[in-house]
Design an enzyme around this catalytic site. Sequence first.
Site, short mmCIF file in Angstrom:
data_model
loop_
_atom_site.label_atom_id
_atom_site.label_comp_id
_atom_site.label_asym_id
_atom_site.label_seq_id
_atom_site.Cartn_x
_atom_site.Cartn_y
_atom_site.Cartn_z
CE LYS B 89 -4.32 -1.86 0.17
NZ LYS B 89 -5.13 -1.61 -0.82
CD GLU B 111 -10.02 4.11 0.70
OE1 GLU B 111 -9.94 5.10 0.45
OE2 GLU B 111 -9.28 2.89 -0.03
CB SER B 377 -0.11 -7.92 -1.34
OG SER B 377 -1.00 -8.73 -0.43
#
Lengths: 256, 393
Positions: B89, B111, B377
């Site tokens: 991210k 969010e 990830s």
Amino acid sequence: MNRITKLFKEKKNNILSIYYTAGYPGLGDTIAIANALEKAGADMLEIGFPYSDPVADGPVIQASSKHALDQGMDLNLLFEQLKELRKTVTIPVLLMGYVNPVLQYGVERFCEACAQVGVDGCIVPDLPMVEYEEFYKDTFLKYGLSNVFLVTPQTSVERIHKIDSLSNGFIYLLSSSATTGQNLQVSDTTAAYFSRIAAMELNNPTMIGFGISSKETFDKACKYANGGIIGTAFVKSLSSDKLNENIDAFMKMFRA
Amino acid sequence: MNYFVNEKGYYGDFGGAYIPEMLYPNVEELRQNYLKIIGDPSFQQEFHHLLKDYVGRPSPLYLAKRLSKKYNANIFLKREDLNHTGAHKINNTIGQILLAEKLGKKRIIAETGAGQHGVATATVCALRGLECVVYMGEIDIQRQAPNVARMKMLGAKVVSAVSGSKTLKDATNEAMRDWINNPVDTHYIIGSVVGPHPYPDMVSIFQSVISEETKKQLLEQTGNDQPDYVLACVGGGSNAMGMFYHFIDDEKVKLIAVEAGGKGVDTGFSAATTFLGKEGVLHGSRSILMQTADGQVVEPHSVSAGLDYPGIGPQHAHLFKTHRAKYVSITDDESLQAGLLCTQMEGIIPAIESAHALAYLEKMEFKGGENVVVCLSGRGDKDMDTYMKYFGF
């Protein structure tokens, strides 16, 4: 002539439009509320069809939408209920809601159903102007429906002219960039924005909405536009017992 | 076939910017500027400097030997779990915070589902000294408590989204409402390849560093930059899009996107969007989403908060519809087992999101010798509570 066009032709100011969510408070209240509002002096109605993810709405209209969905409101039922609309209601009626339920219902089928039950126009806040122009406009016009676009203080002059050229009915001026249910504060900058729009001499009439909750704020709106739209304050006032009395009492604030 | 965004903001039938007028000026400002800003050499220099010295890139491409032996293929793990803050991210939040600064924004909103994007956003806001507000579903706040604490420690305000299913979808609604109410000084850092154009394109560009590095690393390690398979999990789909990006136009590379099947695709408790969804509009773009016949968005289920989303990004919808990528689903149980397997065979505790991608290896058949890249990830620290409860540690 479409009832919206006719209204603005005959009445130039103090036009009062009321929004409410279909299926709230009672699943079957849609027509009763419309009748009570017309009787109490509303000039126009905006009936909301509920959506699960209403991003432009504040907590009150979110809650009414959720309540309506939980009780089973959907477009099929709404159009079924609206078959009774024109037996009694004579003022213009718009449907307001988000684009996804319309897409799933089918755009042409939606417009046809609107025309059949006597709905005069639509407000679909998340339907972009460019999509409307390319894919929806012809269908809306085929069924004689007005499509109403929103304008905020941040909307550019160029874009307002474009919106004006694509509108048939009226333009919905937001008092500020906000979700529904905030209080209208007419600061110097808001007043300047409203005056700027008024000076543009648009082809379409204008209505101010978002944040009108009292006679005072309604009168302010009417100073700068052809009228005002009340949503959250009205929805908040509704309750299942004494529906008609409550609506009368609410409307007396504006139509004494 | 064009798999990327066209000048109108669409990927085939999907994409666009279905937003209320209140969001138009902000989204339009982004649309007009994002490519110009990202393409600027000074932006690129600062972006790559931060990715290298702050995030710790390039992330390793690790040949997982024991998993390779088990599956009879060369299983490479792209170690996004080793990034600063523990997931992919941060690639996107670094990019977007620099972009927000160039646009003169003073306040950042985001969010978050699992909390990884929220932490990554709070981190870059601390780094650059910007105010940060993160919206998070009430249920996610409960199941991802360590990430909530991290965000708070980083100085962010965490706001609980109490509407709807109280998960990622509702946090996204609340963030969009915040942006509507703060139209001038705020930038919304969307964490996935969802939202109105240009977000899906912008986020995939920032995440594309994953496949850019992978190609180089494969070439160094195997002499061939073309893997046979590339796998990644998909919630909204940002790590998958970053992992696929530089392989999309190379049709010899098979792309596999793993969705969260929840308790099973047909159980009513699933987040497998391409299996259960239909075309429609959610959060500003036309894509595929889980919905009722009436167009109401259905509440998804996944054990993994980061995959608990009823839609996928529009580019994924396009890759699905054109069959360029294969979309599959993995259940909660399968993902947790795969997480345990990776932990005990490779000494890597994966995020439950990433464990979905690993779990699909069980269902593939290899001849031997294929090169397979799995995007790991994120790391599983945030999921220890779920793992502990499930396995009774």
